[in-house]
Design a protein around this motif. Structure first.
Motif, PDB file in Angstrom:
ATOM      1  N   GLY A  91      -6.416  -1.076  -1.739  1.00 15.80           N
ATOM      2  CA  GLY A  91      -5.909  -2.268  -2.418  1.00 15.80           C
ATOM      3  C   GLY A  91      -4.992  -3.078  -1.533  1.00 15.80           C
ATOM      4  O   GLY A  91      -5.027  -4.311  -1.537  1.00 15.80           O
ATOM      5  N   GLU A 114      -7.624   1.881  -8.267  1.00 15.37           N
ATOM      6  CA  GLU A 114      -6.830   2.849  -7.501  1.00 15.37           C
ATOM      7  C   GLU A 114      -5.630   3.345  -8.292  1.00 15.37           C
ATOM      8  O   GLU A 114      -5.303   4.535  -8.259  1.00 15.37           O
ATOM      9  CB  GLU A 114      -6.351   2.219  -6.194  1.00 15.37           C
ATOM     10  CG  GLU A 114      -7.370   2.252  -5.073  1.00 15.37           C
ATOM     11  CD  GLU A 114      -6.757   1.949  -3.721  1.00 15.37           C
ATOM     12  OE1 GLU A 114      -6.754   2.845  -2.851  1.00 15.37           O
ATOM     13  OE2 GLU A 114      -6.277   0.817  -3.531  1.00 15.37           O
ATOM     14  N   VAL A 158      -1.761   2.817  -2.448  1.00 13.77           N
ATOM     15  CA  VAL A 158      -3.053   2.145  -2.673  1.00 13.77           C
ATOM     16  C   VAL A 158      -3.525   1.535  -1.350  1.00 13.77           C
ATOM     17  O   VAL A 158      -3.500   0.322  -1.174  1.00 13.77           O
ATOM     18  CB  VAL A 158      -2.947   1.064  -3.776  1.00 13.77           C
ATOM     19  CG1 VAL A 158      -2.851   1.702  -5.151  1.00 13.77           C
ATOM     20  CG2 VAL A 158      -1.732   0.152  -3.538  1.00 13.77           C
ATOM     21  N   VAL A 211      -9.610  -3.825  -7.450  1.00 12.42           N
ATOM     22  CA  VAL A 211      -9.403  -2.649  -6.593  1.00 12.42           C
ATOM     23  C   VAL A 211      -8.073  -1.969  -6.906  1.00 12.42           C
ATOM     24  O   VAL A 211      -7.990  -0.736  -6.989  1.00 12.42           O
ATOM     25  CB  VAL A 211      -9.471  -3.056  -5.106  1.00 12.42           C
ATOM     26  CG1 VAL A 211      -9.029  -1.900  -4.206  1.00 12.42           C
ATOM     27  CG2 VAL A 211     -10.877  -3.491  -4.735  1.00 12.42           C
ATOM     28  N   LEU A 212      -7.023  -2.748  -7.095  1.00 13.51           N
ATOM     29  CA  LEU A 212      -5.718  -2.166  -7.395  1.00 13.51           C
ATOM     30  C   LEU A 212      -5.743  -1.377  -8.697  1.00 13.51           C
ATOM     31  O   LEU A 212      -5.221  -0.252  -8.767  1.00 13.51           O
ATOM     32  CB  LEU A 212      -4.652  -3.265  -7.464  1.00 13.51           C
ATOM     33  CG  LEU A 212      -4.182  -3.855  -6.140  1.00 13.51           C
ATOM     34  CD1 LEU A 212      -3.229  -5.017  -6.373  1.00 13.51           C
ATOM     35  CD2 LEU A 212      -3.516  -2.788  -5.271  1.00 13.51           C
ATOM     36  N   VAL A 241      -7.171  -4.975   1.024  1.00 17.06           N
ATOM     37  CA  VAL A 241      -7.881  -6.085   0.375  1.00 17.06           C
ATOM     38  C   VAL A 241      -6.907  -7.214   0.050  1.00 17.06           C
ATOM     39  O   VAL A 241      -7.247  -8.398   0.167  1.00 17.06           O
ATOM     40  CB  VAL A 241      -8.608  -5.597  -0.895  1.00 17.06           C
ATOM     41  CG1 VAL A 241      -9.222  -6.774  -1.653  1.00 17.06           C
ATOM     42  CG2 VAL A 241      -9.706  -4.602  -0.525  1.00 17.06           C
ATOM     43  N   PHE A 242      -5.679  -6.879  -0.341  1.00 15.74           N
ATOM     44  CA  PHE A 242      -4.656  -7.895  -0.616  1.00 15.74           C
ATOM     45  C   PHE A 242      -4.392  -8.747   0.625  1.00 15.74           C
ATOM     46  O   PHE A 242      -4.291  -9.978   0.546  1.00 15.74           O
ATOM     47  CB  PHE A 242      -3.370  -7.210  -1.077  1.00 15.74           C
ATOM     48  CG  PHE A 242      -2.221  -8.146  -1.307  1.00 15.74           C
ATOM     49  CD1 PHE A 242      -2.141  -8.909  -2.457  1.00 15.74           C
ATOM     50  CD2 PHE A 242      -1.214  -8.276  -0.362  1.00 15.74           C
ATOM     51  CE1 PHE A 242      -1.081  -9.784  -2.672  1.00 15.74           C
ATOM     52  CE2 PHE A 242      -0.150  -9.140  -0.556  1.00 15.74           C
ATOM     53  CZ  PHE A 242      -0.084  -9.898  -1.722  1.00 15.74           C
ATOM     54  N   ALA A 256      -7.475  -5.348 -15.213  1.00 17.57           N
ATOM     55  CA  ALA A 256      -8.133  -5.913 -14.021  1.00 17.57           C
ATOM     56  C   ALA A 256      -8.352  -7.407 -14.164  1.00 17.57           C
ATOM     57  O   ALA A 256      -8.108  -8.180 -13.225  1.00 17.57           O
ATOM     58  CB  ALA A 256      -9.461  -5.192 -13.785  1.00 17.57           C
ATOM     59  N   TYR A 275       2.925   2.018  -3.510  1.00 15.25           N
ATOM     60  CA  TYR A 275       2.079   2.398  -4.637  1.00 15.25           C
ATOM     61  C   TYR A 275       0.989   3.403  -4.261  1.00 15.25           C
ATOM     62  O   TYR A 275       0.227   3.826  -5.129  1.00 15.25           O
ATOM     63  CB  TYR A 275       1.396   1.157  -5.223  1.00 15.25           C
ATOM     64  CG  TYR A 275       2.312   0.269  -6.020  1.00 15.25           C
ATOM     65  CD1 TYR A 275       2.980   0.745  -7.139  1.00 15.25           C
ATOM     66  CD2 TYR A 275       2.499  -1.068  -5.662  1.00 15.25           C
ATOM     67  CE1 TYR A 275       3.822  -0.082  -7.880  1.00 15.25           C
ATOM     68  CE2 TYR A 275       3.324  -1.904  -6.405  1.00 15.25           C
ATOM     69  CZ  TYR A 275       3.981  -1.398  -7.505  1.00 15.25           C
ATOM     70  OH  TYR A 275       4.797  -2.221  -8.233  1.00 15.25           O
ATOM     71  N   THR A 300      -8.904  -8.136  -5.333  1.00 17.38           N
ATOM     72  CA  THR A 300      -7.676  -7.354  -5.205  1.00 17.38           C
ATOM     73  C   THR A 300      -7.257  -6.770  -6.543  1.00 17.38           C
ATOM     74  O   THR A 300      -6.894  -5.588  -6.630  1.00 17.38           O
ATOM     75  CB  THR A 300      -6.542  -8.227  -4.647  1.00 17.38           C
ATOM     76  OG1 THR A 300      -6.935  -8.781  -3.392  1.00 17.38           O
ATOM     77  CG2 THR A 300      -5.273  -7.418  -4.467  1.00 17.38           C
ATOM     78  N   GLY A 301      -7.299  -7.578  -7.587  1.00 15.09           N
ATOM     79  CA  GLY A 301      -6.919  -7.093  -8.914  1.00 15.09           C
ATOM     80  C   GLY A 301      -7.767  -5.919  -9.348  1.00 15.09           C
ATOM     81  O   GLY A 301      -7.260  -4.907  -9.851  1.00 15.09           O
ATOM     82  N   ALA A 339       0.823  -1.205   0.000  1.00 17.27           N
ATOM     83  CA  ALA A 339       0.000   0.000   0.000  1.00 17.27           C
ATOM     84  C   ALA A 339       0.857   1.254   0.000  1.00 17.27           C
ATOM     85  O   ALA A 339       0.531   2.248  -0.667  1.00 17.27           O
ATOM     86  CB  ALA A 339      -0.919  -0.009   1.220  1.00 17.27           C
TER      87      ALA A 339
END
Length: 407
Positions: free
Chosen positions: A162, A371, A159, A367-368, A165-166, A352, A157, A364-365, A154
């Motif tokens: 994200g 973001e 994020v 959301v990342l 969530v990861f 995504a 990056y 996760t994919g 986080a």
């Protein structure tokens, strides 16, 4: 709560240091002071790309040969992955720092592999050390080590959502109050701490994607195709990982492979680095789709070659870039049948979906990517549809493979 806050602070410091070191090495190696990594590559003499990659290969090859040799001779000095640390294994301090440092150096010099593993390892190392010193039990330590790793992601990056969530989807596979609260707190704290050096601007600059029927239907169509491609990439990376050189061969093979990547970069500089250059080109449709598709193929080849050469690192940003390139190309083809949607929307959807399969983490994919590109809610529905199709194909093919291989 004090330990949780300290985990977030430490992960934020680690993420900020990784960011600063990585960019410092890039600016030093390619002699540029501002702008993106790709701009720096274009301004530097082309030969610098080969020279930097050869240096990266020598440092990485010799460094990992010695580090892994040390781990073979003394088990307590072997590199411990984040997943193993979450499972309760102690992370050796010096070895983990050296392993992360080698990753930062080679990516900064242009190696074609992700940078996200280094801040995750450092965040997990800090959490592992701190929770043991604080006398927390195994369950609490597991949660905070996962949160520390995710908070490092986080931070580097920017994020926070994200990262949280990861931790919940990938590292812990558990969503309860006991996991959500520390995941959210550590990721948020880490991102805020890292703001001292990490920019708050989006990682990728692109126009806001608007919802439209061509984008929705096209996402349903291209999702399974992206799933097939992503599964192929996962299997290619697994094959490369299993057949990487060992012993002194590592110090020979890695410089040779990296030199070959540098030669490719003489003509296609976007293959260098963690994938952000290609991702930006695709998400902004800065080049014709066919050309971006060709660069995507080369980026796939150089990333798999880098993994096969024995380098440690991640595939998050390479996966995002490859997915964006494929999504852009497929979106351009779909637009010939049903025009009306900007093809950058398909690049975002592709990123995504591809990332959801390679990470085995569709939430996760998604959301990342949202973001990273600072996108609104309009893109969620098509991205979710494409991700669902991609993940379903990946899941079915994995099940079928296990069924065939089982006697």
């Amino acid at each position: 709560m004090v330990v949780t806050a300290l985990v977030g602070v430490g992960a934020g410091v680690a993420g900020g240091l990784v960011f600063a070191a990585l960019h410092g090495i890039q600016h030093l190696a390619f002699n540029y002071s501002e702008g993106t990594f790709l701009n720096g590559l274009l301004e530097a003499p082309p030969a610098a790309r080969v020279i930097a990659l050869v240096i990266a290969g020598v440092i990485g090859g010799v460094g990992w040969w010695l580090l892994r040799r040390w781990g073979v001779r003394r088990a307590e000095h072997a590199v411990v992955s984040v997943e193993a640390a979450v499972g309760g294994k102690r992370m050796p301090v010096v070895v983990t720092i050296l392993n992360a440092g080698l990753q930062i150096i080679i990516v900064g010099l242009g190696a074609s592999i992700g940078r996200e593993v280094a801040p995750r390892e450092l965040g997990a190392l800090w959490a592992d050390w701190l929770t043991r010193r604080a006398g927390l039990d195994a369950t609490q330590r597991k949660v905070l080590v996962a949160c520390g790793a995710a908070a490092g992601l986080a931070a580097v990056y920017d994020v926070p959502f994200g990262g949280a969530v990861f931790a919940l989807e990938v590292l812990l596979a558990e969503v309860t109050l006991a996991t959500v609260i520390p995941a959210f707190a550590t990721a948020a704290i880490a991102a805020l701490v890292a703001h001292v050096v990490v920019p708050t601007s989006p990682l990728y600059v692109m126009p806001q994607v608007e919802l439209s029927p061509p984008l929705v239907v096209g996402s349903i169509v291209i999702g399974p195709l992206l799933g097939l491609a992503a599964l192929g990439f996962v299997r290619g990376a697994s094959f490369a990982q299993k057949h990487r050189p060992s012993g002194w061969r590592l110090a020979v093979v890695m410089p040779l492979v990296f030199a070959a990547v540098g030669v490719i970069a003489l003509w296609i500089p976007a293959v260098l680095g963690n994938g952000r250059s290609l991702g930006q080109l695709a998400l902004s449709a800065a080049l014709p789709p066919l050309l971006i598709l060709g660069i995507t193929a080369l980026k796939t080849l150089t990333t798999l070659g880098t993994i096969g050469a024995g380098a440690a690192g991640g595939t998050l940003t390479p996966s995002l870039a490859i997915g964006a390139g494929l999504g852009l190309a497929l979106g351009a083809a779909w637009s010939l049948l049903w025009p009306g949607a900007p093809i950058v929307g398909f690049a975002l959807v592709g990123a995504a979906a591809f990332l959801g399969v390679t990470m085995r983490a569709p939430i996760t994919g998604l959301v990342l990517v949202v973001e990273f590109a600072d996108q609104g809610l309009a893109v969620l529905a098509p991205a979710m549809l494409a991700t669902a199709g991609a993940v379903a194909v990946g899941y079915l093919l994995r099940r079928r493979s296990r069924f065939i291989e089982t006697p």
